[in-house]
Design a protein around this motif. Structure first.
Motif, PDB file in Angstrom:
ATOM      1  N   VAL A  47       0.774  -1.155  -0.083  1.00 44.10           N
ATOM      2  CA  VAL A  47       0.059  -0.038  -0.026  1.00 44.10           C
ATOM      3  C   VAL A  47       0.829   1.236   0.153  1.00 44.10           C
ATOM      4  O   VAL A  47       0.519   2.204  -0.726  1.00 44.10           O
ATOM      5  N   THR A  48       1.721   1.258   0.933  1.00 50.12           N
ATOM      6  CA  THR A  48       2.557   2.537   1.205  1.00 50.12           C
ATOM      7  C   THR A  48       3.776   2.768   0.132  1.00 50.12           C
ATOM      8  O   THR A  48       4.740   2.159   0.348  1.00 50.12           O
ATOM      9  N   GLY A 253      -3.515   4.554  -3.340  1.00 48.28           N
ATOM     10  CA  GLY A 253      -3.714   5.608  -2.480  1.00 48.28           C
ATOM     11  C   GLY A 253      -2.576   5.901  -1.690  1.00 48.28           C
ATOM     12  O   GLY A 253      -2.484   6.746  -1.041  1.00 48.28           O
ATOM     13  N   GLY A 254      -1.397   5.167  -1.780  1.00 48.51           N
ATOM     14  CA  GLY A 254      -0.178   5.471  -0.761  1.00 48.51           C
ATOM     15  C   GLY A 254      -0.565   5.441   0.512  1.00 48.51           C
ATOM     16  O   GLY A 254       0.323   5.905   1.327  1.00 48.51           O
ATOM     17  N   GLY A 255      -1.657   4.968   0.994  1.00 48.90           N
ATOM     18  CA  GLY A 255      -2.004   4.741   2.566  1.00 48.90           C
ATOM     19  C   GLY A 255      -3.603   5.104   2.683  1.00 48.90           C
ATOM     20  O   GLY A 255      -4.027   4.749   3.703  1.00 48.90           O
ATOM     21  N   LEU A 256      -4.037   5.482   1.998  1.00 52.18           N
ATOM     22  CA  LEU A 256      -5.652   6.036   2.204  1.00 52.18           C
ATOM     23  C   LEU A 256      -6.444   5.150   1.311  1.00 52.18           C
ATOM     24  O   LEU A 256      -5.761   4.634   0.289  1.00 52.18           O
ATOM     25  N   PRO A 257      -7.479   4.754   1.656  1.00 45.25           N
ATOM     26  CA  PRO A 257      -8.467   3.529   0.982  1.00 45.25           C
ATOM     27  C   PRO A 257      -8.908   4.347  -0.309  1.00 45.25           C
ATOM     28  O   PRO A 257      -9.821   5.243  -0.287  1.00 45.25           O
ATOM     29  N   ILE A 258      -8.612   3.599  -1.546  1.00 44.32           N
ATOM     30  CA  ILE A 258      -9.105   3.935  -2.751  1.00 44.32           C
ATOM     31  C   ILE A 258      -9.047   2.703  -3.630  1.00 44.32           C
ATOM     32  O   ILE A 258      -7.893   1.965  -3.621  1.00 44.32           O
ATOM     33  N   GLY A 259     -10.057   2.472  -4.303  1.00 45.63           N
ATOM     34  CA  GLY A 259     -10.170   1.472  -5.498  1.00 45.63           C
ATOM     35  C   GLY A 259     -10.537   2.214  -6.716  1.00 45.63           C
ATOM     36  O   GLY A 259     -11.021   3.195  -6.660  1.00 45.63           O
ATOM     37  N   ALA A 260     -10.297   1.562  -7.773  1.00 46.49           N
ATOM     38  CA  ALA A 260     -10.492   2.090  -9.088  1.00 46.49           C
ATOM     39  C   ALA A 260     -10.901   0.870 -10.079  1.00 46.49           C
ATOM     40  O   ALA A 260     -10.105  -0.077 -10.141  1.00 46.49           O
ATOM     41  N   ALA A 261     -11.902   1.155 -11.001  1.00 48.12           N
ATOM     42  CA  ALA A 261     -12.077   0.094 -12.038  1.00 48.12           C
ATOM     43  C   ALA A 261     -12.022   0.893 -13.329  1.00 48.12           C
ATOM     44  O   ALA A 261     -12.692   1.862 -13.469  1.00 48.12           O
ATOM     45  N   LEU A 262     -11.011   0.626 -14.011  1.00 51.88           N
ATOM     46  CA  LEU A 262     -10.830   1.371 -15.322  1.00 51.88           C
ATOM     47  C   LEU A 262     -11.608   0.611 -16.515  1.00 51.88           C
ATOM     48  O   LEU A 262     -11.258  -0.565 -16.788  1.00 51.88           O
TER      49      LEU A 262
END
Length: 388
Positions: A47-48, A253-262
């Motif tokens: 993540v980080t 996210g570098g440490g924050l919660p995020i997901g993405a579908a491209l």
């Protein structure tokens, strides 16, 4: 009560935590409550991406916190729009749906595949093919997609409509497509939780060719492999294929919660008003952090990731106490003579935080881990593996 006692008393017992309380960190080094230093070779399970307390990432996040920390998706905010634009520019994809995790991104991909297939081939085309030994998340639906039975045992009945086939077996792939009404194929280029096992490039090309021939969506799960982890921005870019859907999270996210579908060209218009949604998806603070991360993953950094990978593989392959090394980029699986759990605990005692994946030790260091710190960690791992 200590923090460890409070945790054990009030937090659900879903994690077998080590008796270590991490209180601060900088880059690839963290310190526990007793002041002991550790080298972080796990980066929070990938993540980080730029380590702990990275100053550029902190500045991007805190600047957005000072403006607006959240708005619902009834309104426009700049960070999500800019991040979506950058993701599309870097991949050639056309649209982005933002979620909060890799599992949610995969849920979106599955919905896209079923809606596309229903509209173009008929509602009976709903089966999603996945690979044995895969891992796609812990919701009931993404557990059903995960090709490892032991994850399924306690949570039956799972969502129907998923079939797992052996990775690398082209005949089994063709048989499954001929047998089932298939909407999509979902796979990882490197099976992370399955033991850091790369999928055969020839098989990846076979999946891509068959999907194009049969109008089946080709969907790549880049939750762990994405965002520079393998030495390309996304792992599928090693193979010269063009997926219909790419899912990502973790390092984005570098440490924050995020997901993405491209969403690619074929499916960019599949989701219309009301078809899908997320209260927190596209959160401005998370998107600001993700934009900063993505903007820093340039060709120089990717080359650096590949150089560090070559160093790790070169030092570990054939070393005493090590049977094999697998993976891609800074996603490394180490099969050790001693049980991986024993090696992990010994590394922890020596001040190196590692992970496991099935029977292997797993390394997912920050992309920008300084070479001197990386070398220090690798030497400790080598010492631990060769000790009697």
């Amino acid at each position: 009560m200590s923090i460890i006692d409070i945790d054990k008393t009030y937090i659900a017992g879903t994690y077998n935590r080590f008796p270590v309380e991490i209180v601060r960190g900088k880059g690839s080094e963290v310190w526990d409550a007793n002041g002991k230093r550790y080298i972080d070779m796990g980066s929070g399970i990938g993540v980080t991406a730029f380590g702990i307390a990275d100053e550029g990432w902190q500045a991007a996040v805190t600047a957005q916190l000072a403006q607006v920390q959240h708005m619902s998706n009834l309104y426009y905010t700049a960070p999500g729009a800019r991040l979506a634009k950058l993701l599309c520019e870097r991949t050639g994809m056309k649209k982005v749906f933002f979620a909060n995790s890799g599992a949610e991104a995969n849920e979106c991909a599955i919905k896209v595949a079923r809606k596309y297939a229903a509209e173009h081939k008929g509602a009976e085309y709903h089966v999603i093919l996945t690979l044995e030994n895969s891992f796609h998340g812990r919701t009931l639906t993404t557990l059903a997609a995960t090709g490892q039975e032991h994850y399924h045992e306690l949570f039956q009945p799972l969502t129907p409509g998923f079939v797992s086939i052996p990775a690398g077996d082209v005949d089994a792939l063709k048989t499954a497509v001929a047998t089932y009404k298939v909407a999509g194929i979902l796979f990882e280029c490197v099976q992370g939780e399955g033991g850091v096992v790369p999928v055969d490039p020839a098989y990846i090309h076979a999946m891509a060719a068959l999907a194009a021939q049969e109008d089946i969506l080709l969907m790549v799960d880049e939750v762990q492999t994405g965002n520079g982890r393998t030495g390309q921005l996304y792992a599928y870019q090693h193979y010269g294929i063009t997926p219909d859907v790419v899912t990502t999270a973790k390092g984005l996210g570098g440490g924050l919660p995020i997901g993405a579908a491209l969403l690619g060209d074929k499916v960019q218009g599949v989701l219309g008003f009301g078809d899908h949604g997320s209260t927190y998806g596209g959160n401005p603070v998370c998107c600001a952090g993700a934009y900063h991360v993505l903007s820093r993953i340039d060709q120089d950094l990717l080359a650096e990731v590949r150089r560090k990978s070559d160093y790790i593989f070169g030092r570990l392959q054939g070393a005493p106490g090590i049977k094999s090394v697998s993976g891609l980029g800074l996603m490394v699986g180490i099969e050790t003579v001693k049980p991986a759990g024993e090696v992990l605990r010994a590394c922890l005692e020596r001040g190196v935080l590692c992970l496991t994946a099935k029977h292997k030790l797993r390394l997912l260091p920050a992309l920008n881990i300084p070479p001197s710190i990386l070398e220090e960690a690798v030497e400790i791992i080598l010492d631990v593996c060769k000790e009697n």
